[in-house]
Design a protein around this motif. Structure first.
Motif, mmCIF file in Angstrom:
data_model
loop_
_atom_site.group_PDB
_atom_site.id
_atom_site.type_symbol
_atom_site.label_atom_id
_atom_site.label_comp_id
_atom_site.label_asym_id
_atom_site.label_seq_id
_atom_site.Cartn_x
_atom_site.Cartn_y
_atom_site.Cartn_z
ATOM 1 N N SER A 146 12.661 -14.475 -3.584
ATOM 2 C CA SER A 146 11.618 -13.489 -3.318
ATOM 3 C C SER A 146 12.216 -12.145 -2.929
ATOM 4 O O SER A 146 11.785 -11.099 -3.414
ATOM 5 C CB SER A 146 10.691 -13.980 -2.210
ATOM 6 O OG SER A 146 10.045 -15.161 -2.592
ATOM 7 N N MET A 147 13.207 -12.155 -2.065
ATOM 8 C CA MET A 147 13.842 -10.901 -1.651
ATOM 9 C C MET A 147 14.565 -10.244 -2.819
ATOM 10 O O MET A 147 14.523 -9.023 -2.970
ATOM 11 C CB MET A 147 14.814 -11.155 -0.490
ATOM 12 C CG MET A 147 14.122 -11.525 0.796
ATOM 13 S SD MET A 147 12.900 -10.310 1.341
ATOM 14 C CE MET A 147 13.940 -8.923 1.665
ATOM 15 N N THR A 168 13.446 -6.687 -4.249
ATOM 16 C CA THR A 168 14.440 -5.619 -4.239
ATOM 17 C C THR A 168 14.538 -4.970 -5.612
ATOM 18 O O THR A 168 14.651 -3.746 -5.720
ATOM 19 C CB THR A 168 15.816 -6.167 -3.795
ATOM 20 O OG1 THR A 168 15.657 -6.768 -2.511
ATOM 21 C CG2 THR A 168 16.854 -5.081 -3.728
#
Length: 128
Positions: free
Chosen positions: A29-30, A34
Motif C-alpha cells: 500500500s505504501m 508513493t
C-alpha cells in the motif's frame, strides 16, 4: 453448545489474523501510494491520465488491503464479508462519482474568471 468455544482467541476470524499479511499489505500500500504521490507531484502525465492512474492505484490498494487485512475471498467462512463488499462497491463508486459531478458543476458556476481571461473573451478576432 456444540462446536463453539469460550476462548475468543480460538474464533475462526481471529485465527485469520497474521502479522506477516498485515506487513505485506502495508508495504504494498505504501509503495503504490508513493508512486501515486510521485505522479501527482512531478506532473509526468497529463492531468486526466494522472487522475486515471492514481485512481487505478487506489483501487489496487483497496483490493490488496481487502485480501491481506480483511481476508476477503470466496471461501465459505468469508462469504458474507465478500457479499457485503460486492454490495458496497457500487454504492461507493456512485457516491464518489456523484460527488465529483456535483463539485465540477459548482466549480463551473462559482469560480470567478481572472480579469485578463474575461476581457480576452470579448475581444474581436484579429483574422483578415
Amino acid at each position: 453448545m456444540t462446536g463453539h468455544t469460550q476462548n475468543p482467541l480460538k474464533h475462526p476470524e481471529v485465527q485469520l489474523a497474521n502479522g506477516r499479511a498485515y506487513l505485506v499489505s502495508f508495504i504494498f500500500s505504501m509503495l503504490l501510494m508513493t508512486v501515486g504521490l510521485w505522479l501527482v507531484v512531478t506532473h509526468v502525465m497529463a492531468p486526466f491520465g494522472t487522475v486515471l492512474v492514481t485512481s487505478l492505484l487506489a483501487g489496487v490498494v483497496v483490493i490488496i488491503q481487502g485480501y491481506f487485512i480483511l481476508h476477503m475471498d470466496i471461501s465459505h467462512a468469508q462469504m458474507w464479508h465478500t457479499v457485503a463488499m460486492v454490495l458496497f462497491l457500487p454504492l461507493f463508486v456512485v457516491t464518489i462519482g456523484l460527488t465529483a459531478w456535483m463539485f465540477h458543476g459548482l466549480y463551473q458556476r462559482t469560480m470567478i474568471m481572472p480579469p485578463a481571461a474575461s476581457s480576452m473573451a470579448h475581444m474581436p478576432s484579429m483574422s483578415h
